[in-house]
Design a protein around this motif. Structure first.
Motif, PDB file in Angstrom:
ATOM      1  N   GLU A 295      42.284  32.796  38.082  1.00 37.84           N
ATOM      2  CA  GLU A 295      41.785  34.035  37.490  1.00 37.84           C
ATOM      3  C   GLU A 295      42.787  34.664  36.525  1.00 37.84           C
ATOM      4  O   GLU A 295      43.991  34.406  36.625  1.00 37.84           O
ATOM      5  CB  GLU A 295      41.449  35.048  38.594  1.00 37.84           C
ATOM      6  CG  GLU A 295      42.645  35.816  39.168  1.00 37.84           C
ATOM      7  CD  GLU A 295      43.465  35.053  40.190  1.00 37.84           C
ATOM      8  OE1 GLU A 295      44.425  35.628  40.738  1.00 37.84           O
ATOM      9  OE2 GLU A 295      43.151  33.874  40.455  1.00 37.84           O
TER      10      GLU A 295
ATOM     11  N   GLU B  85      42.800  40.666  34.749  1.00 39.14           N
ATOM     12  CA  GLU B  85      41.698  41.618  34.899  1.00 39.14           C
ATOM     13  C   GLU B  85      40.863  41.293  36.137  1.00 39.14           C
ATOM     14  O   GLU B  85      40.411  42.196  36.847  1.00 39.14           O
ATOM     15  CB  GLU B  85      40.810  41.604  33.647  1.00 39.14           C
ATOM     16  CG  GLU B  85      41.453  42.184  32.400  1.00 39.14           C
ATOM     17  CD  GLU B  85      42.502  41.262  31.776  1.00 39.14           C
ATOM     18  OE1 GLU B  85      42.518  40.048  32.105  1.00 39.14           O
ATOM     19  OE2 GLU B  85      43.308  41.753  30.963  1.00 39.14           O
ATOM     20  N   ASP B  86      40.657  40.004  36.382  1.00 36.07           N
ATOM     21  CA  ASP B  86      39.896  39.596  37.573  1.00 36.07           C
ATOM     22  C   ASP B  86      40.639  39.971  38.853  1.00 36.07           C
ATOM     23  O   ASP B  86      40.036  40.417  39.825  1.00 36.07           O
ATOM     24  CB  ASP B  86      39.656  38.081  37.557  1.00 36.07           C
ATOM     25  CG  ASP B  86      38.755  37.647  36.420  1.00 36.07           C
ATOM     26  OD1 ASP B  86      37.796  38.376  36.121  1.00 36.07           O
ATOM     27  OD2 ASP B  86      39.009  36.579  35.836  1.00 36.07           O
ATOM     28  N   ARG B  87      41.938  39.781  38.841  1.00 31.53           N
ATOM     29  CA  ARG B  87      42.740  40.120  40.022  1.00 31.53           C
ATOM     30  C   ARG B  87      42.701  41.627  40.272  1.00 31.53           C
ATOM     31  O   ARG B  87      42.516  42.079  41.408  1.00 31.53           O
ATOM     32  CB  ARG B  87      44.172  39.620  39.812  1.00 31.53           C
ATOM     33  CG  ARG B  87      45.194  40.065  40.837  1.00 31.53           C
ATOM     34  CD  ARG B  87      45.011  39.521  42.221  1.00 31.53           C
ATOM     35  NE  ARG B  87      45.171  38.091  42.390  1.00 31.53           N
ATOM     36  CZ  ARG B  87      45.350  37.508  43.584  1.00 31.53           C
ATOM     37  NH1 ARG B  87      45.412  38.234  44.693  1.00 31.53           N
ATOM     38  NH2 ARG B  87      45.448  36.198  43.681  1.00 31.53           N
TER      39      ARG B  87
ATOM     40  N   SER C  75      40.449  43.766  39.388  1.00 33.42           N
ATOM     41  CA  SER C  75      39.107  44.241  39.755  1.00 33.42           C
ATOM     42  C   SER C  75      38.605  43.592  41.038  1.00 33.42           C
ATOM     43  O   SER C  75      37.440  43.738  41.408  1.00 33.42           O
ATOM     44  CB  SER C  75      38.117  43.957  38.621  1.00 33.42           C
ATOM     45  OG  SER C  75      38.015  42.562  38.383  1.00 33.42           O
TER      46      SER C  75
ATOM     47  N   ASN D 127      38.012  40.562  41.660  1.00 36.79           N
ATOM     48  CA  ASN D 127      36.989  39.556  41.383  1.00 36.79           C
ATOM     49  C   ASN D 127      37.556  38.144  41.423  1.00 36.79           C
ATOM     50  O   ASN D 127      36.860  37.180  41.073  1.00 36.79           O
ATOM     51  CB  ASN D 127      36.364  39.825  40.000  1.00 36.79           C
ATOM     52  CG  ASN D 127      35.071  39.075  39.786  1.00 36.79           C
ATOM     53  OD1 ASN D 127      34.239  38.980  40.687  1.00 36.79           O
ATOM     54  ND2 ASN D 127      34.881  38.529  38.595  1.00 36.79           N
ATOM     55  N   HIS D 128      38.816  38.020  41.845  1.00 38.78           N
ATOM     56  CA  HIS D 128      39.503  36.733  41.754  1.00 38.78           C
ATOM     57  C   HIS D 128      38.885  35.647  42.634  1.00 38.78           C
ATOM     58  O   HIS D 128      38.823  34.488  42.230  1.00 38.78           O
ATOM     59  CB  HIS D 128      40.998  36.876  42.051  1.00 38.78           C
ATOM     60  CG  HIS D 128      41.343  37.673  43.255  1.00 38.78           C
ATOM     61  ND1 HIS D 128      41.007  38.998  43.403  1.00 38.78           N
ATOM     62  CD2 HIS D 128      42.022  37.330  44.399  1.00 38.78           C
ATOM     63  CE1 HIS D 128      41.457  39.438  44.573  1.00 38.78           C
ATOM     64  NE2 HIS D 128      42.054  38.447  45.188  1.00 38.78           N
TER      65      HIS D 128
ATOM     66  N   VAL E  57      35.759  34.318  40.835  1.00 41.71           N
ATOM     67  CA  VAL E  57      36.090  33.489  39.674  1.00 41.71           C
ATOM     68  C   VAL E  57      36.523  32.099  40.113  1.00 41.71           C
ATOM     69  O   VAL E  57      36.058  31.083  39.575  1.00 41.71           O
ATOM     70  CB  VAL E  57      37.205  34.159  38.836  1.00 41.71           C
ATOM     71  CG1 VAL E  57      37.754  33.192  37.788  1.00 41.71           C
ATOM     72  CG2 VAL E  57      36.680  35.419  38.165  1.00 41.71           C
TER      73      VAL E  57
END
Length: 252
Positions: free
Chosen positions: A131, A134-136, A138, A140-141, A144
């Protein structure tokens, strides 16, 4: 029992003389090491592969490729096929590295094709995913990572996984000096093993090697590699220095 692996991704570094010198230093450095369950892999740039293969022949050091094209042959100027790699004696290839995804537009669909081509030609795949920051941030990792693995590999039958090595590389930790904490690495690696087990079975998941990639160096490798689900590293910067790389090999 799954293998421990230290794989050095040399990226676009080292001319042919520098590559053969580095390979020589690594070959000499591992001669007296006990590598019962540890694989040592180096991945020079395409133009230097042949010379590095000569240097490593008969040693414990394996040579892999950094990438390959999905087509068997054809009008793909500048590209390299799986058959070309195997004709040089290579047995492994890195696919899905974050730099290939980001800079060269490699999608999950393209990578699935590359995986198929590599396996069809008898190549082991070191499959990368991870990831961005930004994914981490939010949270969201996990989604992803699951998506990248699912789209790139979950079409494969279970028996194909004997030729798959996974490499988790949080993009925010590559070449930045930032490193996922050992706890963060373990958390993600355990999650990866869980989703592979859910798709296939626990035995398969327990036997696949999962590497961590992202600013691994002699100072942090021992703690990262000691985690139960971390089976080694896909190494960037530290792989360009033989002393650093050899220290990583001895960090299990």
């Amino acid at each position: 029992m799954r293998k421990q692996i230290v794989a050095g991704n040399w990226k676009m570094n080292k001319n042919v003389q520098e590559s053969t010198q580095l390979a020589n230093e690594i070959v000499n450095g591992v001669k007296d090491l006990t590598l019962d369950n540890t694989r040592v892999i180096v991945t020079p740039t395409f133009v230097n592969i042949s010379e590095v293969v000569k240097v490593t022949e008969g040693s414990a050091v394996e040579v892999a490729a950094q990438n390959m094209h999905q087509a068997k042959s054809g009008a793909y100027t500048g590209e390299i096929s799986a058959e070309m790699l195997t004709s040089l004696g290579l047995k492994s290839v890195i696919l899905g590295h974050s730099e290939r995804r980001e800079y060269f537009g490699e999608t999950d669909a393209i990578l699935a094709e590359k995986v198929n081509s590599a396996l069809a030609n008898g190549l082991e795949v070191i499959f990368c995913f991870g990831e961005v920051l930004e994914d981490r941030k939010s949270n969201n990792h996990f989604n992803v990572v699951e998506s990248q693995i699912k789209n790139g590999l979950f079409h494969l039958p279970a028996d194909a996984w004997k030729n798959i090595v996974l490499a988790y590389e949080p993009v925010w930790a590559i070449g930045t000096g930032e490193t996922a904490s050992p706890e963060q690495a373990q958390e993600m690696h355990a999650f990866i093993r869980k989703i592979v087990a859910a798709k296939y079975n626990v035995e398969l998941a327990e036997n696949v090697s999962i590497l961590y990639g992202g600013s691994v160096k002699p100072g942090n490798a021992k703690e990262i590699f000691s985690k139960v689900d971390v089976d080694g590293g896909l190494i960037g910067g530290a792989a360009l220095n033989s002393a650093d790389f050899l220290a990583l090999v001895q960090s299990f």
